[in-house]
Enzyme design. Structure first.
Site, PDB file in Angstrom:
ATOM      1  N   SER A 166      -9.411  -0.203   7.343  1.00 49.70           N
ATOM      2  CA  SER A 166      -9.194  -0.182   5.764  1.00 49.70           C
ATOM      3  C   SER A 166      -8.501  -1.358   5.195  1.00 49.70           C
ATOM      4  CB  SER A 166      -8.000   0.972   5.732  1.00 49.70           C
ATOM      5  OG  SER A 166      -8.613   2.102   5.944  1.00 49.70           O
ATOM      6  N   SER A 191      -9.823   2.496   3.072  1.00 55.90           N
ATOM      7  CA  SER A 191      -8.827   3.110   2.089  1.00 55.90           C
ATOM      8  C   SER A 191      -7.834   2.112   1.415  1.00 55.90           C
ATOM      9  CB  SER A 191      -7.961   3.903   3.127  1.00 55.90           C
ATOM     10  OG  SER A 191      -7.140   3.268   3.834  1.00 55.90           O
ATOM     11  N   LYS A 245       0.881  -1.136  -0.004  1.00 57.38           N
ATOM     12  CA  LYS A 245      -0.063  -0.036   0.253  1.00 57.38           C
ATOM     13  C   LYS A 245       0.987   1.262   0.110  1.00 57.38           C
ATOM     14  CE  LYS A 245      -4.138   2.058   2.589  1.00 57.38           C
ATOM     15  NZ  LYS A 245      -4.760   1.853   3.723  1.00 57.38           N
TER      16      LYS A 245
END
Lengths: 98, 512, 529
Positions: free
Chosen positions: C199, C175, C100
């Site tokens: 997330s 997210s 990420k």
């Protein structure tokens, strides 16, 4: 709880040092007012005798020893700087004193 | 109401004469002193703290505030904090935390300072200081807490190098993250006109304490110790505290005293004119001796403190605290008392020695074998005058405790006279060598060869037959003229007492 | 509802077979010398080139913000050479992974999905990235995300949204929609996510993948661009419970550079994932996370999975956590407060974007404000202003202070529930994937997507999401498992067992039934890799 006006948002934006357009101020005031109204209930569900949790796990006393580690290499330090001069970060003139 | 005068030369604000101001207002001061700790590494990362490195060569992702970097507390910095707290007779918190103080400034990489807020490491102590005339004064300490230093900006393009008028600034983060202890006093009231003196004495005493503790060099001129001076006035000691100003970064003992004096005079003028003192930070100008307005307290002072979530609480164990307490060195106040007793100095003598900053050199000189009296005599007299004339610290002279002790030994053994010793000292200061080397090189030794002296006395008596006759006739005091002649002939390299004995002996006069 | 395995989107050739293999399988074959890491990496780069497109181009999954093909291939060749030389390597050596973009990677651009960091190349690696590198895992690239991990749909990425591989008109959650979509679209066998309020888990739920938020402090936060320091936690994203455990084991364990890192070594998680035995395990269904606000389809899938567990010998009980009702409110005070402070460093002085004001003097103060005004997107501004408000003089006690007290109550609820149950379960998200654009103008509706995941962050306890099936709309439903702090292995024990029971029912992994993706034009750096 007080409603958040565009003026309030402007004051907070200044404190948070973010330029906002007038339209953004208006929109944020409306959105944040709704959010604040939704979350404000927290103060009514806790009593004085409930301790605050600022760290999710009860760790204490985490230290490092006073032993020097190498610096970041000089070429890396300023590589990402928007501007640099003489090995230092170049920033625009500072008006306020700290 | 007295007339306030504007110091035309400085461009400062209207002032009231100091004595006038303190006659009509009660002065309250407070001091916030920041001390850079002498740890090897920074407060929250392993970057070196060594002084004088090239810019930005002692940095890490942590001290540069790069995204993702996290702090970890330096154990030694905490121990130094405990040491300072104990020396100030504070209680050491059983649990304390770091907090974030949020404000934007280019010097500060994260735009928050990791500090301590409502949970300081040490609280509720005091420091006993002695004013110049020997009056003891206790300054209450509210707290001592740990935090981190900021980077350093150099303002470029302006005429003055100060912020205003600068075109841009260059920032070096080597200093960012160096551990600081901030020591905050409670309001100091009741000192009246002596408030500036108390402020100075406190900062000086604190400096001595920090050095004795070995936690900081505390060199004010290098910024290792920086004082913020708070001053407020009120109409009487019973009145509530007045609005205070905070004069930042006052960086010498003398300036601390002057800054308080200036603020008292300035604030009195404001109050006399019916105005009110603004709560603001002010800047001290060393050159002109005035303070000028900095930043008025505003929204930006809403620092939004909250507990630092990247760090866990500190709970210094009582065992650790006691271990630190047991390792505390003798503190300056106790040391002074002990040395005064050992050396047999009077209160006045001791005070002068302390005020002149001579305690350490005298102590070292005594350790090298000099008598306390001789050590005080040389350091407090000839050498202090020389240092003063050269405008340097006495410790910066090319004469150390070893040389002074050697000089004292030469005098005590009778090899040189006191007067000669001053000349020897001149030679040592001029770089001619050790005292013994100077004595030899300059031929300053006392003439102790009896036969040479007898010859000189006989010659002098022969040259002054009338004087010899008077002596023989019982006028013993006439011998002085012959002694003087002998001393002149030997260029002072004789022991005058012995010469006098020889004169009387050679004329056959009865020994007095 | 059990999907029929649609094999038309299954392996068509060698390369496609390699991208559909599990990490555990790849690891075994790499160790056995049956396949090279270079082949595995190439197969994934080809897959990325075929289906990912690029954020903002309106096509493709857009799971990646940056693909580091050359670097991944170099790592792969190095691992292959060392293996050929007989060197003893980590079990996952040669298995690629996506990271990420909120995790800093030395030498690889890291933006956290924000314009304010566009072009920034970190001079250091996050601890977890160091551990991936030490293990010899090639990093395929950096995955898309809501800006600074603020969002539940990945639509707040400054570079354009990621699309849900099950239906590209829908969001992949957020997210960490990029990491979840990357594994769900077979663009990486494993990915690293971060979870502040859900997330990792919520995107896993809506993409039919597995995501784990470890116990707070279980994986180092050093090098994670912080949103809310007391809530942020990195964790694994994968297509199976075992794969998640393997990646978790690589990244976990104490880190002296993170003062909030647990001192414990990472536990035997893969072993727990393989045990597949829930007999006697007490499973607590959280009453407050199973009723109002959860769609009927989600609840049906959840109930059916709970029944499977009961049939397999688990002891199912209902537990009550009354203060969970206030968790979302507390979260939306604590998180923005910490974020407002953590994001202060993005000011255009030392790194990243610098914007001069359009008029007036160019001072440091004004450049900071202009940079932040131009560099932050609307959700980031919203949260910074909200956090600034919650911490400001006069409001601290009522807002931030009270919210921290709610955390204490939430912890007490967890502790009480765990007196009756070894693990707690609930649906991960109230609904299946929602359409792109449907909640962008309604922050409160967007925030509600995390209602079931937030309590674990507030209390610091571990949570997992794994698929429980497809809803009537053909989209995956997530099943959440939570355990006491430092008992992460319980997640893997229950998750591994439930996954096996479900796959028996489905006849294979749920993701095998995902629809085939359109081939789209590749982004330049992937096309040339």
């Amino acid at each position: 709880m007080p409603a958040l006006s565009p003026d309030d948002v402007a004051r907070l934006a200044a404190l948070a040092r973010i330029d906002l357009e007038p339209a953004e101020l208006e929109r944020l005031a409306g959105e944040l007012d709704a959010v604040v109204a939704a979350v404000a209930s927290v103060s009514s569900v806790v009593s004085d005798d409930v301790p605050a949790t600022s760290h999710p796990l009860p760790l204490v006393d985490v230290y490092r020893e006073d032993v020097v580690e190498p610096s970041l290499p000089a070429e890396d330090v300023l590589a990402g700087a928007p501007a640099a001069q003489d090995g230092r970060f170049l920033v625009p003139q500072i008006l306020e004193e700290d | 109401m007295s007339t306030a005068t504007a110091p035309a030369a400085t461009g400062g604000e209207p002032l009231v004469a100091y004595d006038d101001a303190t006659a009509r207002y009660d002065v309250v001061i407070g001091l916030e002193v920041h001390v850079e700790l002498g740890t090897a590494t920074k407060m929250f990362d392993g970057s070196s703290t060594a002084f004088g490195a090239e810019p930005n060569t002692q940095v890490s992702p942590v001290s540069l505030g790069l995204p993702g970097a996290l702090p970890v507390v330096n154990r030694t910095a905490v121990e130094h904090g405990i040491r300072i707290g104990l020396a100030l007779d504070c209680s050491i918190a059983e649990m304390c935390r770091f907090a974030r103080k949020n404000y934007f400034y280019p010097d500060m990489p994260k735009n928050f300072q990791t500090s301590q807020y409502d949970e300081p490491l040490a609280a509720d102590g005091h420091l006993d200081v002695v004013l110049e005339d020997g009056t003891p004064w206790r300054v209450e300490v509210e707290r001592a807490h740990l935090e981190e230093d900021t980077g350093k900006s150099t303002h470029v393009g302006g005429a003055t190098g100060r912020i205003h008028g600068a075109d841009h600034s260059l920032v070096d983060y080597n200093r960012a993250g160096i551990p600081l202890v901030e020591i905050v006093t409670r309001p100091v009231a009741g000192a009246g006109a002596r408030a500036p003196e108390v402020a100075r004495a406190y900062v000086a005493a604190l400096r001595d304490l920090l050095r004795a503790l070995g936690v900081s060099e505390a060199r004010m001129e290098q910024g290792q110790m920086r004082a913020d001076v708070n001053v407020s006035l009120r109409p009487s000691p019973d009145a509530p505290l007045g609005t205070r100003t905070e004069t930042k970064n006052v960086n010498s003992f003398r300036s601390v005293e002057r800054a308080v004096r200036y603020e008292v005079s300035r604030q009195a003028a404001v109050l006399d004119a019916g105005g009110s003192v603004l709560q603001e930070t002010r800047h001290w100008h060393e050159d002109t001796g005035i303070t000028t307005s900095g930043r008025v307290k505003s929204d930006a002072d809403d620092y939004r403190y909250f507990p630092e979530p990247d760090l866990v609480p500190l709970t210094p164990s009582r065992a650790w605290v006691e271990e630190v307490r047991a390792s505390l060195p003798e503190l300056p106040v106790a040391r002074r008392a002990r040395l005064q007793a050992e050396w047999g100095y009077s209160d006045l003598e001791m005070r002068d020695v302390v005020n002149a900053g001579l305690l350490d050199v005298i102590s070292a000189t005594v350790a090298q074998g000099a008598s306390p009296a001789a050590a005080r005599k040389w350091w407090g007299g000839e050498l202090a005058r020389t240092a003063n004339a050269r405008e340097v610290e006495v410790t910066a002279l090319p004469v150390g405790p070893a040389e002074v002790a050697e000089l004292a030994r030469l005098v005590e053994s009778g090899r040189i006279t006191d007067r000669m010793a001053r000349e020897v000292l001149e030679g040592v200061l001029a770089g001619e060598g050790t005292p013994t080397e100077v004595v030899t090189a300059r031929g300053l030794e006392v003439v102790s060869d009896e036969s040479a002296l007898v010859t000189a006395v006989d010659e002098a008596l022969a040259a002054n037959p009338d004087v010899a006759e008077k002596i023989r006739g019982g006028k013993v005091q006439a011998a002085g003229a012959v002694v003087g002649a002998v001393m002149k002939a030997t260029r002072g390299a004789a022991d005058a007492k012995r010469v006098r004995e020889l004169v009387l002996e050679r004329v056959g006069a009865p020994q007095a | 509802m059990a999907p029929s395995a649609d094999r038309s989107s299954g392996p068509q050739n060698g390369a496609d077979e390699l991208v559909r293999a599990s990490a555990a399988d790849l690891a075994r074959r790499l160790t056995a010398g049956e396949v090279t890491s270079e082949d595995v990496v190439r197969a994934h780069l080809d897959r990325i080139a075929a289906v990912d497109g690029a954020p903002g181009d309106g096509r493709g999954v857009a799971a990646y913000l940056h693909v580091s093909g050359e670097e991944a291939l170099a790592t792969a060749r190095d691992v292959d050479a060392r293996r050929a030389a007989g060197e003893q390597l980590h079990a996952l050596a040669g298995v690629p992974v996506a990271v990420k973009d909120v995790v800093v990677t030395r030498g690889t651009p890291t933006t956290a999905g924000s314009k304010i960091l566009e072009g920034w190349v970190p001079p250091y690696d996050a601890t977890l990235v160091e551990r991936l590198r030490v293990a010899g895992m090639p990093v395929l690239g950096k995955t898309n995300m809501d800006e600074f991990a603020m969002g539940s749909s990945t639509e707040h990425s400054a570079y354009g949204p990621t699309r849900n591989p099950w239906d590209t008109s829908r969001t992949p959650g957020g997210s960490g929609g990029g990491s979840a979509a990357a594994v769900a679209a077979f663009e990486a066998p494993l990915a690293v996510g971060t979870d502040t309020g859900g997330s990792i888990r919520q995107p896993a739920a809506v993409t039919g993948s597995v995501g784990v938020k470890p116990t707070y402090g279980g994986i180092s936060r050093y090098g994670l661009i912080a949103m809310a320091s007391s809530l942020d936690q990195a964790g694994p994203c994968a297509r199976s419970v075992l794969d998640a455990a393997l990646l978790h084991e690589v990244m976990g364990g104490h880190d002296p550079r993170d003062a909030t890192s647990l001192p414990d070594p990472v536990g035997p998680l893969a072993e727990a994932a393989r045990s597949r035995d829930v007999r006697g395990m007490r499973v607590g269904v959280v009453r407050e996370l199973t009723g109002e606000g959860f769609s009927a389809e989600v609840m049906a899938s959840f109930r059916s999975a709970v029944d499977l567990l009961a049939d397999a010998g688990a002891e199912v009980v209902e537990v009550s956590c009354p203060t969970f009702a206030h968790a979302l409110d507390a979260y939306y005070l604590v998180m923005p407060s910490e974020a407002s402070s953590n994001l202060a460093r993005f000011d255009g002085m030392r790194f990243g974007l610098r914007v001069e004001p359009s008029e007036g003097p160019v001072t440091a103060e004004r450049v900071m404000a202009a940079t932040r005004g131009a560099g932050f997107g609307p959700e980031v501004k919203r949260r910074i202003i909200l956090g600034t408000y919650a911490l400001s003089a006069g409001y601290y006690d009522a807002y931030y202070g009270s919210a921290q007290k709610v955390r204490t109550l939430v912890q007490r609820d967890f502790a009480a529930a765990h007196e009756q149950a070894d693990v707690l379960v609930s649906p991960t998200a109230p609904t299946t994937a929602f359409p792109l654009g449907s909640r962008l103008d309604d922050p409160l509706a967007m925030y509600a997507a995390d209602i079931a995941t937030i309590p674990a962050n507030l209390a610091g306890v571990p949570g997992m999401s794994l698929p429980s099936g497809l809803a009537a709309d053909g989209l995956p439903v997530g099943f959440q498992v939570m355990a006491p702090a430092r008992a992460d292995e319980r997640l893997y024990r229950l998750g591994g067992a439930l996954e096996a029971l479900l796959e028996d029912r489905w006849g294979g992994p749920l993701l095998a039934s995902a629809p085939a993706l359109d081939t789209v034009p590749a982004r330049p750096e992937v096309a040339t890799a």
